[in-house]
Design a protein around this motif. Structure first.
Motif, PDB file in Angstrom:
ATOM      1  N   GLU A  52     -36.426 -28.699   0.381  1.00 28.72           N
ATOM      2  CA  GLU A  52     -35.653 -28.455   1.603  1.00 28.72           C
ATOM      3  C   GLU A  52     -35.681 -29.641   2.569  1.00 28.72           C
ATOM      4  O   GLU A  52     -34.617 -30.118   2.995  1.00 28.72           O
ATOM      5  N   ALA A  56     -32.527 -32.250   3.375  1.00 33.02           N
ATOM      6  CA  ALA A  56     -32.027 -32.408   4.743  1.00 33.02           C
ATOM      7  C   ALA A  56     -31.847 -33.898   5.078  1.00 33.02           C
ATOM      8  O   ALA A  56     -30.842 -34.303   5.683  1.00 33.02           O
ATOM      9  N   ARG A  57     -32.810 -34.725   4.665  1.00 34.23           N
ATOM     10  CA  ARG A  57     -32.698 -36.164   4.920  1.00 34.23           C
ATOM     11  C   ARG A  57     -31.584 -36.792   4.081  1.00 34.23           C
ATOM     12  O   ARG A  57     -30.881 -37.694   4.537  1.00 34.23           O
ATOM     13  N   GLU A  60     -28.299 -36.269   5.708  1.00 31.65           N
ATOM     14  CA  GLU A  60     -28.108 -37.234   6.786  1.00 31.65           C
ATOM     15  C   GLU A  60     -27.703 -38.606   6.230  1.00 31.65           C
ATOM     16  O   GLU A  60     -27.002 -39.383   6.898  1.00 31.65           O
ATOM     17  N   ARG A 296     -34.551 -21.342   7.557  1.00 33.05           N
ATOM     18  CA  ARG A 296     -33.577 -21.512   8.629  1.00 33.05           C
ATOM     19  C   ARG A 296     -32.257 -22.002   8.023  1.00 33.05           C
ATOM     20  O   ARG A 296     -32.225 -22.498   6.897  1.00 33.05           O
ATOM     21  N   GLU A 299     -27.698 -26.215   8.993  1.00 37.52           N
ATOM     22  CA  GLU A 299     -27.178 -26.885  10.174  1.00 37.52           C
ATOM     23  C   GLU A 299     -27.990 -26.494  11.407  1.00 37.52           C
ATOM     24  O   GLU A 299     -28.218 -25.315  11.658  1.00 37.52           O
ATOM     25  N   GLU A 300     -28.366 -27.488  12.178  1.00 38.79           N
ATOM     26  CA  GLU A 300     -29.211 -27.242  13.353  1.00 38.79           C
ATOM     27  C   GLU A 300     -28.530 -26.325  14.365  1.00 38.79           C
ATOM     28  O   GLU A 300     -29.177 -25.482  14.987  1.00 38.79           O
ATOM     29  N   LYS A 301     -27.213 -26.470  14.529  1.00 37.03           N
ATOM     30  CA  LYS A 301     -26.512 -25.659  15.522  1.00 37.03           C
ATOM     31  C   LYS A 301     -26.438 -24.188  15.119  1.00 37.03           C
ATOM     32  O   LYS A 301     -26.188 -23.325  15.974  1.00 37.03           O
ATOM     33  N   VAL A 303     -28.998 -22.575  13.806  1.00 35.29           N
ATOM     34  CA  VAL A 303     -30.328 -21.966  13.907  1.00 35.29           C
ATOM     35  C   VAL A 303     -30.375 -20.952  15.051  1.00 35.29           C
ATOM     36  O   VAL A 303     -30.957 -19.878  14.932  1.00 35.29           O
ATOM     37  N   ARG A 307     -31.334 -17.077  14.763  1.00 34.67           N
ATOM     38  CA  ARG A 307     -32.452 -16.491  15.510  1.00 34.67           C
ATOM     39  C   ARG A 307     -31.998 -15.259  16.285  1.00 34.67           C
ATOM     40  O   ARG A 307     -32.679 -14.232  16.289  1.00 34.67           O
TER      41      ARG A 307
END
Length: 445
Positions: A52, A56-57, A60, A296, A299-301, A303, A307
């Motif tokens: 994971e 993710a890296r 990017e 999770r 995509e960070e947005k 999360v 939640r």
């Protein structure tokens, strides 16, 4: 250990390999000649929990979702160079990508799911009517309920609404279908030569177990949900855990259907409550464990949305479980009271007939004692009639026992009265006593 294969898009080779070099991951690269938009294929080993963060890296660095990423689970990887990676990526859970894949695999095609569920319900219904625990457990091996339960929780945690929605729909639709199928089977078999005439299904042990739900049932469901989540995250024992989840859902659903077929709506209702409590408990336990394990959205947005969904759904599930637990609490209390009264009655009668007044005259308690004190029956009636202001009505304790005496002995006329008074004092409840007498004969040596 996992083997990851990634197709590198044109112009991204250097940035992708730089990530792997920075992570100190050994890799092999092949030029890709099949399609113009990819220039190379890179393959590297990594522990399951490392997939994971590394992916993710790599995203990017330019690996988009349009590129092919394959995660393989090899039988054996032999190399002393892997120890450093194992120390860096220590942990036992799988990656988010594997979790999604397993959740999708566990939820079969809709037609397959309903076919297996109907077959499981047919077998379970037969097992209930035959009072056969082995048959019921065998039916659970067929039931495909683990997949939807896990899919609903995984979809919520990683913000995959379609996956979560499908899991919920399969669970709810499947259990409603199970109740309907069991009711149809009951209607078809009722009154036939296959069943005894005037059969009272409440007297069947396996059915009675599902019509008196208590807090132990809730613990079973919570444990099944946690076991399901752990088995998926750790990649072991999913088949056996699926049986545990099915045991918590299909037999009570079939019992509810049989209650409808026999017109015993108290049976249908309590078994239905058990199904609903178990369903909610399995989902909430799996949902919480997946979130606490660190899964999770990619995509960070997303999360924040995940939640919020986890918190809101967990809150709804917990509130519903708490409301239904009132029923479990009342049934648990009723069962405890029943056992306590039976114990008090037996002890007091044994003490009574060991006293010289009866023992010296040859009076003996035969051991056949019938105590009819079932506050659970009243509770069921209250649930059906929706009278929450009377959680448990007082009901007389109906006691019947048989006394043996020697021929020629005179029967005291007040045994029933004395027993009534003593039992009333011992139990603190109203008592109605019926006494039978038999002449006892004994040989002497």
């Amino acid at each position: 250990m996992r083997i990851v294969q990634v197709l590198i898009p044109e112009g991204k080779r250097d940035s992708v390999l730089a990530v792997l070099d920075d992570e100190k991951i050994d890799y092999a690269v092949w030029d890709e000649t099949g399609r113009g938009e990819f220039e190379a294929l890179v393959q590297f080993p990594i522990p399951p929990i490392g997939v994971e963060p590394v992916m993710a890296r790599l995203r990017e660095a330019g690996i988009s979702e349009n590129a092919y990423t394959i995660v393989l689970s090899p039988e054996t990887v032999v190399s002393s160079r892997l120890e450093a990676l194992k120390k860096r990526y220590s942990g036992l859970r799988i990656s988010r990508e594997e979790l999604i894949a397993r959740a999708e695999d566990l939820a079969p095609a809709t037609s397959t799911f309903y076919a297996f569920l109907v077959l499981s319900t047919i077998i379970a219904t037969g097992g209930l009517l035959l009072n056969s625990a082995a048959t019921i457990i065998g039916a659970m091996v067929v039931a495909p309920l683990m997949g939807p339960a896990i899919s609903a929780s995984v979809g919520t945690v990683i913000n995959e609404r379609e996956l979560a929605s499908r899991g919920i729909k399969l669970q709810v639709g499947g259990l409603l279908l199970a109740i309907l199928v069991a009711a149809l089977i009951g209607l078809l078999m009722k009154g036939t030569l296959l069943l005894p005439p005037d059969l009272d299904i409440r007297s069947i042990g396996q059915i009675a177990e599902r019509t008196s739900p208590n807090f132990l049932s809730l613990f079973l469901a919570l444990g099944s949900g946690l076991a399901g989540a752990i088995s998926i995250m750790r990649g072991s024992g999913s088949t056996l855990v699926g049986v545990a989840i099915a045991v918590a859902l299909v037999p009570p659903a079939a019992t509810s259907g049989l209650g409808i077929a026999w017109g015993l709506y108290g049976v249908a209702l309590t078994a239905g409550v058990l199904v609903l409590v178990n369903l909610l408990a399995i989902n909430v336990s799996a949902l919480i464990l997946f979130w606490l394990s660190g899964f999770r959205p990619a995509e960070e947005k997303a999360v924040g949305h995940a939640r919020a969904a986890v918190i809101s759904r967990t809150a709804v599930l917990v509130v519903l479980i708490a409301i239904l637990s009132i029923v479990l609490a009342l049934v648990t209390y009723a069962s405890f009271q029943t056992a306590l009264v039976e114990q008090q009655v037996n002890q007091e009668l044994e003490i009574m007939f060991e006293e010289p007044e009866y023992a010296e005259a040859g009076f003996i308690l035969s051991g056949i004692i019938n105590v009819d004190y079932k506050p659970g029956d009243i509770l069921l009636e209250i649930i059906v009639d929706h009278i929450p202001t009377v959680p448990l009505q007082k009901k007389p304790v109906i006691v019947g026992f048989i006394v043996g005496y020697q021929a020629g002995e005179e029967i005291p006329p007040d045994i029933a009265r004395i027993a009534d008074e003593r039992l009333k004092e011992a139990t603190g409840k109203e008592v109605e006593v019926t006494v039978g007498f038999v002449v006892a004969q004994q040989t002497s040596y």
